[in-house]
Design a protein around this motif. Sequence first.
Motif, PDB file in Angstrom:
ATOM      1  N   VAL A   1       0.562  -0.598   0.531  1.00  0.00           N
ATOM      2  CA  VAL A   1       0.128  -0.127   0.093  1.00  0.00           C
ATOM      3  C   VAL A   1       0.832   1.101   0.124  1.00  0.00           C
ATOM      4  N   ARG A   2       0.999   1.924  -0.788  1.00  0.00           N
ATOM      5  CA  ARG A   2       1.204   3.654  -1.272  1.00  0.00           C
ATOM      6  C   ARG A   2       0.391   4.223  -0.782  1.00  0.00           C
ATOM      7  N   GLU A   3       0.529   5.216   0.160  1.00  0.00           N
ATOM      8  CA  GLU A   3      -0.335   6.730   0.681  1.00  0.00           C
ATOM      9  C   GLU A   3       0.585   7.645   0.282  1.00  0.00           C
ATOM     10  N   VAL A   4      -0.020   8.895  -0.390  1.00  0.00           N
ATOM     11  CA  VAL A   4       0.727   9.853  -0.181  1.00  0.00           C
ATOM     12  C   VAL A   4      -0.197  11.167   0.569  1.00  0.00           C
ATOM     13  N   PHE A   5       0.326  12.247   1.235  1.00  0.00           N
ATOM     14  CA  PHE A   5      -0.467  13.243   2.326  1.00  0.00           C
ATOM     15  C   PHE A   5       0.094  14.528   1.690  1.00  0.00           C
ATOM     16  N   ALA A   6      -0.644  15.221   1.865  1.00  0.00           N
ATOM     17  CA  ALA A   6      -0.925  17.055   1.542  1.00  0.00           C
ATOM     18  C   ALA A   6      -1.180  17.703   2.510  1.00  0.00           C
ATOM     19  N   ARG A   7      -0.423  18.720   3.141  1.00  0.00           N
ATOM     20  CA  ARG A   7      -0.984  19.520   3.985  1.00  0.00           C
ATOM     21  C   ARG A   7      -0.718  18.762   5.177  1.00  0.00           C
ATOM     22  N   ARG A   8       0.067  18.295   5.744  1.00  0.00           N
ATOM     23  CA  ARG A   8       0.220  17.856   7.288  1.00  0.00           C
ATOM     24  C   ARG A   8       1.110  18.459   8.188  1.00  0.00           C
TER      25      ARG A   8
ATOM     26  N   ILE B   1      -4.421  14.086  14.058  1.00  0.00           N
ATOM     27  CA  ILE B   1      -3.806  14.546  13.027  1.00  0.00           C
ATOM     28  C   ILE B   1      -4.196  16.112  12.155  1.00  0.00           C
ATOM     29  N   ALA B   2      -3.528  16.785  12.369  1.00  0.00           N
ATOM     30  CA  ALA B   2      -3.766  18.211  12.046  1.00  0.00           C
ATOM     31  C   ALA B   2      -3.669  18.517  10.875  1.00  0.00           C
ATOM     32  N   LEU B   3      -4.259  19.611   9.594  1.00  0.00           N
ATOM     33  CA  LEU B   3      -3.869  19.895   8.706  1.00  0.00           C
ATOM     34  C   LEU B   3      -3.517  21.666   8.563  1.00  0.00           C
ATOM     35  N   VAL B   4      -2.841  21.420   7.993  1.00  0.00           N
ATOM     36  CA  VAL B   4      -2.032  23.275   7.603  1.00  0.00           C
ATOM     37  C   VAL B   4      -3.046  23.603   6.369  1.00  0.00           C
ATOM     38  N   THR B   5      -3.646  24.826   6.550  1.00  0.00           N
ATOM     39  CA  THR B   5      -4.530  25.816   5.395  1.00  0.00           C
ATOM     40  C   THR B   5      -3.257  26.879   5.008  1.00  0.00           C
ATOM     41  N   PRO B   6      -2.909  26.243   3.875  1.00  0.00           N
ATOM     42  CA  PRO B   6      -2.189  27.478   2.809  1.00  0.00           C
ATOM     43  C   PRO B   6      -2.691  28.892   3.074  1.00  0.00           C
ATOM     44  N   TYR B   7      -2.208  29.390   2.490  1.00  0.00           N
ATOM     45  CA  TYR B   7      -2.336  30.920   2.990  1.00  0.00           C
ATOM     46  C   TYR B   7      -3.165  30.886   1.882  1.00  0.00           C
TER      47      TYR B   7
ATOM     48  N   ASP C   1      -5.663  29.984   0.758  1.00  0.00           N
ATOM     49  CA  ASP C   1      -7.241  29.174   0.775  1.00  0.00           C
ATOM     50  C   ASP C   1      -7.697  30.342   2.184  1.00  0.00           C
ATOM     51  N   ILE C   2      -7.072  31.108   3.231  1.00  0.00           N
ATOM     52  CA  ILE C   2      -7.482  31.250   4.206  1.00  0.00           C
ATOM     53  C   ILE C   2      -9.083  32.293   3.910  1.00  0.00           C
ATOM     54  N   VAL C   3      -9.182  32.803   3.107  1.00  0.00           N
ATOM     55  CA  VAL C   3     -10.094  33.676   2.243  1.00  0.00           C
ATOM     56  C   VAL C   3     -10.860  32.359   2.059  1.00  0.00           C
ATOM     57  N   ARG C   4     -11.186  31.545   1.171  1.00  0.00           N
ATOM     58  CA  ARG C   4     -12.019  30.490   0.639  1.00  0.00           C
ATOM     59  C   ARG C   4     -12.250  30.020   1.784  1.00  0.00           C
ATOM     60  N   VAL C   5     -11.642  29.091   3.738  1.00  0.00           N
ATOM     61  CA  VAL C   5     -12.038  28.891   4.212  1.00  0.00           C
ATOM     62  C   VAL C   5     -12.917  29.834   4.648  1.00  0.00           C
ATOM     63  N   LYS C   6     -12.795  31.174   5.276  1.00  0.00           N
ATOM     64  CA  LYS C   6     -13.976  31.867   5.865  1.00  0.00           C
ATOM     65  C   LYS C   6     -15.259  32.120   4.780  1.00  0.00           C
ATOM     66  N   GLN C   7     -14.520  32.025   3.732  1.00  0.00           N
ATOM     67  CA  GLN C   7     -15.759  32.488   2.623  1.00  0.00           C
ATOM     68  C   GLN C   7     -16.830  30.761   2.896  1.00  0.00           C
ATOM     69  N   GLU C   8     -16.281  29.931   2.401  1.00  0.00           N
ATOM     70  CA  GLU C   8     -16.978  28.612   3.067  1.00  0.00           C
ATOM     71  C   GLU C   8     -17.732  28.752   4.547  1.00  0.00           C
ATOM     72  N   GLU C   9     -17.325  28.885   5.915  1.00  0.00           N
ATOM     73  CA  GLU C   9     -17.705  29.077   6.614  1.00  0.00           C
ATOM     74  C   GLU C   9     -18.995  29.253   7.599  1.00  0.00           C
ATOM     75  N   SER C  10     -18.715  30.618   6.223  1.00  0.00           N
ATOM     76  CA  SER C  10     -20.306  31.919   6.992  1.00  0.00           C
ATOM     77  C   SER C  10     -21.026  31.005   5.330  1.00  0.00           C
ATOM     78  N   ASP C  11     -20.909  30.398   4.405  1.00  0.00           N
ATOM     79  CA  ASP C  11     -22.287  29.736   3.923  1.00  0.00           C
ATOM     80  C   ASP C  11     -22.213  28.928   3.875  1.00  0.00           C
ATOM     81  N   ASP C  12     -21.590  27.936   5.192  1.00  0.00           N
ATOM     82  CA  ASP C  12     -21.795  26.961   6.334  1.00  0.00           C
ATOM     83  C   ASP C  12     -23.575  27.222   6.843  1.00  0.00           C
ATOM     84  N   GLU C  13     -22.283  28.234   8.113  1.00  0.00           N
ATOM     85  CA  GLU C  13     -23.558  28.536   8.193  1.00  0.00           C
ATOM     86  C   GLU C  13     -24.356  29.778   9.133  1.00  0.00           C
TER      87      GLU C  13
END
Length: 533
Positions: A147-154, A378-384, A386-398
Motif C-alpha cells: 500500500v502506498r499513500e500520499v499525503f498533503a498539508r499535514r 492529525i492536524a492539517l495546515v491551510t495554505p495562505y 486558501d484562508i479567504v476561501r475557508v472564511k467564505q465556506e464557513e460563512s456559507d455553511d453557517e
Amino acid sequence: DPLENLSRVEDEAAVLNTTITSQAVDEAGNPVPMDLGATIPPPAPVPEVKRVLTTGRKEGGSVQDDFEDSEERSHDHTIDMPPSWVPKLKIPRELFDMRCPKGSKLTVFDRCTYEVYAMFGECARWDGKVSKLTMYLDLERTKMAEVREVFARRKDKLRERHIFYLEGTELEYFNPGSSFGLKQITTVKNKDRKILFYESARLDGLVCRVDEFGLKVIETFRNRDDRLNYRSATYDPLPPKPLTPPAATTAKAKGRNKKKEEPLQPIRKMTEKFTADPQMRAENCVAKRCFYVAGDQIRLDYHYGLDRVTANSRIYSKDGVSQITQVDPLEEKPKDQVLLEEWQSLLQSEKECTQSMRDVEKESKAIILQRNKDEQNIALVTPYFDIVRVKQEESDDEGGGEEEKAEHDYLSPFLPQMIGGRQITKKDDALKVRENCLKALKDRLIERANIIQARHDEETASLAKRQTNFQRDRDQMSRAEEEEYERACEESNFRIHILEQRLKRHEEQALQKYYDLDSKLRGDPRLAVLMSA
C-alpha cells in the motif's frame, strides 16, 4: 579465359571511341569541331564571385543587426490566424482542488487499485490523504501485498507512507520542517527501525540512526567538529524480573499511583569512529575507539600511515594497565605521564559516551511517542492562499446561524459569569450590565472620533508648515517647485475636507448608534427586570 576477356575489353573501348562526339565549347558556349585525336582544351576559369550573406549584413554591421533584420522579416511573414471558436477553459479553484467529481475516484486495475481524493474543500479527507495505491497478490484483490499513500498539508510534514505486508515493513517519508528533523522512518516489525534525518535540521550532524530492537543502536554523523562519523552501542539482554512475594502486594498497592520507570538495558560495548585530521599524521589520529564496558577495557585503533598495512593500537584496562602496539619500531614510545593522562581522559569519554547513548534512547522513545500522538490527533495546515476561501465556506455553511448568534451574543461580555443566557433577576445587576454596555459603546465612539480628529489636526499642521516654508522661500523657488507646492496643497486640502466629512458623519451616527443600543437593551428579555415596577 583471360585472353577472351582482354579482347572483349578492347572491342568495347574501340566502340566507345567512335561514339564520342568530337566537339568542344568556346567561351561563348558555342560548339567547336575537333578532331578525334585532338586534345580537349581545359575549361575556362570560373570568375570569382564574392559570397553575400543571406542576412544581408551591411559593411561594418554586427551580428545583432543581422538578427534584428532576420527577425523583422520573420515577423513580416507571420500568418495571422483567425481567433479560435472554442471558449477559454476556466476551472474554478474549488473544482480544481477536488481533482475529480465528488472528491474521490477509484480506478481498478489487474491486482491493483488506485484511489484519488480531493486536496481541499468539503470532500477532502480528514487525514490529508490525496492518493492511495493498493497492490494485491491475487486477481480477486483480497490479499494485500503493498500500500502506498500520499499525503498533503499535514502539520507533521508526513508526505508518503509505504506498507509492505509480506515483509512487515513500513516506510514513512517527511518533508523538511518535521519534528526532530525526520526525513524517513523504516520500521521492520519485531526487528529494527531505521531513521534518516535532515542534516541541516540537526545541530549534532546526525544523518542516520539504526535501532536493532534490544541488540544494538548505530548512529552515523557528518560534518562534525570533533570528526566523529560513527557511534554504536551493543546491549546485553535485560535480567529476568524477580518474582514478587505475596507480602509485597500491599506495599505495591500503596505506591500504585507512582510512575514506574523502565529499567535501563545494560550496555556491553560502545564504539566510536573518527575521520583523520588532515593537519596531523594519520598514524597519530584515532580511527576507532571501543569501550568494553563488560570487559573493563578500552581499545584505541589509529589510522593507517602512509604505505602501511598495519596500524598502531593501544589497550587500557580499568586499573590503568596499558598495552601499546607501534608499527614503527623507531618511533619513540609515549611516556607514562602521557599514557596516564590519556587513560583518565578515556574514562571521562566513556562516561560521556554512555550518557549520549542514554540520551539517544530517550530521543528514540520521544520520536515514537510523538509519531503516535500525531497519528492520533492529525492536524492539517491551510495554505495562505486558501484562508479567504475557508472564511467564505464557513460563512456559507453557517449562514443565518451566525447572524442570530451575533444578535444574541452582543451582551455576553457584560453578563455575569453565572448568568449566561438566563434572565437577570436583580435590578441592580441589570442596571450595571446596561451601564457597562452603553459605556463600552460610548468609549469606542469617542476613541474613533479622537482618531479622526488627530488625523485632521496632523494634516492641518502639515499644511500650515508647508505654507510657511513657501512664504519664506518663495523668491528662491523655481517654477517646478512652485507647481509641486501647489499640488501638495491640493492633496492636503482634499484630505482635510474628507476628514471633516468623516468627523461630521461620525458625530451624527454616534448619537443614532447610542439610541439604537439603548432601545435594544430595553427590549432584551434578559434585562426585562428593568421595565418592571
